[in-house]
Design an enzyme around this catalytic site. Structure first.
Site, PDB file in Angstrom:
ATOM      1  N   LYS A 126      84.413 -28.904  56.805  1.00 17.41           N
ATOM      2  CA  LYS A 126      84.084 -27.559  57.294  1.00 17.41           C
ATOM      3  C   LYS A 126      84.492 -26.504  56.250  1.00 17.41           C
ATOM      4  O   LYS A 126      85.015 -26.846  55.194  1.00 17.41           O
ATOM      5  CB  LYS A 126      84.754 -27.319  58.652  1.00 17.41           C
ATOM      6  CG  LYS A 126      84.212 -28.260  59.754  1.00 17.41           C
ATOM      7  CD  LYS A 126      82.840 -27.840  60.265  1.00 17.41           C
ATOM      8  CE  LYS A 126      82.070 -28.931  60.995  1.00 17.41           C
ATOM      9  NZ  LYS A 126      82.523 -29.291  62.312  1.00 17.41           N
TER      10      LYS A 126
HETATM   11  C1  LIG Z   1      82.336 -30.046  63.635  1.00 15.08           C
HETATM   12  C2  LIG Z   1      81.853 -29.409  64.898  1.00 15.08           C
HETATM   13  C3  LIG Z   1      82.583 -29.448  66.096  1.00 15.08           C
HETATM   14  C4  LIG Z   1      83.809 -30.295  66.258  1.00 15.08           C
HETATM   15  O1  LIG Z   1      84.831 -30.009  65.398  1.00 15.08           O
HETATM   16  P1  LIG Z   1      86.110 -30.983  65.315  1.00 15.08           P
HETATM   17  O2  LIG Z   1      87.142 -30.151  64.642  1.00 15.08           O
HETATM   18  O3  LIG Z   1      85.687 -32.173  64.525  1.00 15.08           O
HETATM   19  O4  LIG Z   1      86.470 -31.325  66.721  1.00 15.08           O
HETATM   20  C5  LIG Z   1      82.119 -28.738  67.178  1.00 15.08           C
HETATM   21  N1  LIG Z   1      80.975 -28.041  67.129  1.00 15.08           N
HETATM   22  C6  LIG Z   1      80.223 -28.002  66.011  1.00 15.08           C
HETATM   23  C7  LIG Z   1      78.971 -27.199  66.014  1.00 15.08           C
HETATM   24  C8  LIG Z   1      80.625 -28.693  64.864  1.00 15.08           C
HETATM   25  O5  LIG Z   1      79.858 -28.692  63.761  1.00 15.08           O
END
Ligand SMILES: *Cc1c(COP(=O)(O)O)cnc(C)c1O
Length: 396
Positions: A189
């Site tokens: 991310k």
């Molecule tokens: C990556 C993601 C999540 C989940 O994030 P985590 O930290 O892995 O739980 C939720 N919503 C979206 C749109 C994502 O891309």
């Protein structure tokens, strides 16, 4: 052959130094680093409270729990998202209602939400995904933004901001545009803690509930217990909470990433602008639809759509690019196509025409701070060549 991976982790700031501090301090779990991370993050998104947790999924679960989503409730969610957005609704025994999205931006729009509220006036909450890092239109001067509409109908608003740090809508950062916002610090991310997440809110009640529920339903967190004088062993359990706290090991990485978040966003914007300039020449592709100024976008993803494509043509293109050393991904196979949601809620592709039109042709190009202009040019050149190989003679 040159190789441009889809994502590349960048921990070249103070990550190692802060991590060493934590390892040498003898306290690895949630404590001072997590608190500092929360304070700095709250400042950056202009929110009153920030609660660090171990994933965005945990933050979404806690947000819905704190606004009393329970069995039988309906929660509006876009179909074009990662399963975490909808699965947390099921954790609480409630049911997601899937909404189509705008072609090109993959966002929920005020128009889509207005129609959904008319069809499901009893909905308890709406989860908005700031797709790819572009903020949805939450607040509007004329009172017709998504949050404005929901507030008038007593529907709570949760931002799934997993892609959207840092981003701005209108004049406010993402993170304070609804009742609560949930960020992800998963490895790929916009900033990372390895695994991790953050919930931000201006609402004191929500923050209080989240702080209790993220650590077993205990009324004070471990740090307070151990730093207080007197009966250090004593605590009370007020609810069957969860184990969702963020360890200091992860928060240390987050603090270092936070220092570079704005600079890394700017580098991604550089990549995006170069893609936009280079790829307008390719009529076979639809480029991302921009609803906000480029400098307000977090630029987590750069998604393009192969026009008039069937999914097979897109898949072949991805294979061709992979053979030329270019990593790509697909965001997303929509949730109405996933076995669990499709079967449980009897969903058909025809119910989501815009998401379908995107899904058939969509794929995401590499975009990250360490991607050079040369890398972007290489990706564009290979894309052009791969498209030429794909197109029937008449189209060339
Ligand atoms: C990556 C993601 C999540 C989940 O994030 P985590 O930290 O892995 O739980 C939720 N919503 C979206 C749109 C994502 O891309």
């Amino acid at each position: 052959m040159r190789s441009v991976p889809f994502a590349r982790i960048d921990c070249h700031g103070n990550e190692l130094r802060y991590l060493q501090d934590v390892l040498e301090s003898g306290w690895l779990t949630t404590a001072a680093k997590a608190q500092t991370f929360e304070r700095r993050f709250a400042e950056q998104v202009g929110a009153k409270h920030a609660c660090a947790v171990n994933s965005c999924t945990a933050a979404l679960h806690l947000a819905l729990e704190a606004i009393n989503v329970g069995p039988g409730d309906k929660v509006l969610v876009p179909t074009m998202t990662f399963t975490a957005t909808a699965e947390v609704v099921r954790y609480l025994g409630a049911d997601p209602v899937f909404l189509d999205v705008e072609y090109g931006s993959a966002l929920l729009t005020p128009d889509i939400c207005r129609a959904a509220i008319r069809a499901y006036p009893e909905a308890k909450a709406l989860i908005v995904v700031h797709f790819g890092g572009q903020p949805a239109e939450m607040l509007r001067a004329d009172g017709q933004g998504i949050t404005d509409l929901c507030r008038r109908h007593g529907i709570r608003v949760v931002e799934d901001a997993a892609h959207a740090f840092p981003a701005i809508q209108g004049s406010r950062p993402v993170g304070g545009l609804g009742d609560a916002a949930c960020f992800s610090f998963y490895a790929n991310k916009t900033i990372t803690t390895g695994e991790g997440g953050m919930l931000t809110t201006d609402n004191d009640e929500i923050a209080k509930r989240v702080r209790v529920m993220r650590l077993h339903g205990i009324d004070r967190d471990v740090w307070h217990r151990h730093s207080r004088r007197g009966s250090q062993w004593e605590y009370d359990v007020v609810a069957p909470g969860f184990k969702y706290n963020m360890p200091d090991v992860n928060a240390a990485i987050g603090l270092a990433q936070l220092e570079r978040a704005a600079a890394m966003r700017k580098e991604r914007q550089r990549c995006a602008l170069r893609y936009l300039e280079r790829l307008t020449r390719l009529p076979a592709l639809d480029l991302p639809l921009l609803r906000s100024p480029v400098e307000h976008h977090a630029w987590h993803l750069f998604c393009v759509v192969l026009r008039r494509g069937a999914a097979e043509a897109r898949n072949r293109l991805i294979e061709r690019l992979a053979r030329r050393g270019v990593g790509t991904s697909v965001h997303y196979k929509p949730l109405h196509r996933m076995t669990y949601y499709r079967n449980r809620y009897r969903l058909e592709p025809g119910m989501f025409p815009e998401a379908e039109r995107m899904w058939q042709g969509c794929f995401s190009l590499p975009i990250y701070a360490t991607l050079t202009d040369d890398d972007v040019d290489y990706v564009c050149d290979q894309l052009e060549a791969a498209l030429a190989a794909e197109a029937p003679a008449a189209d060339r």
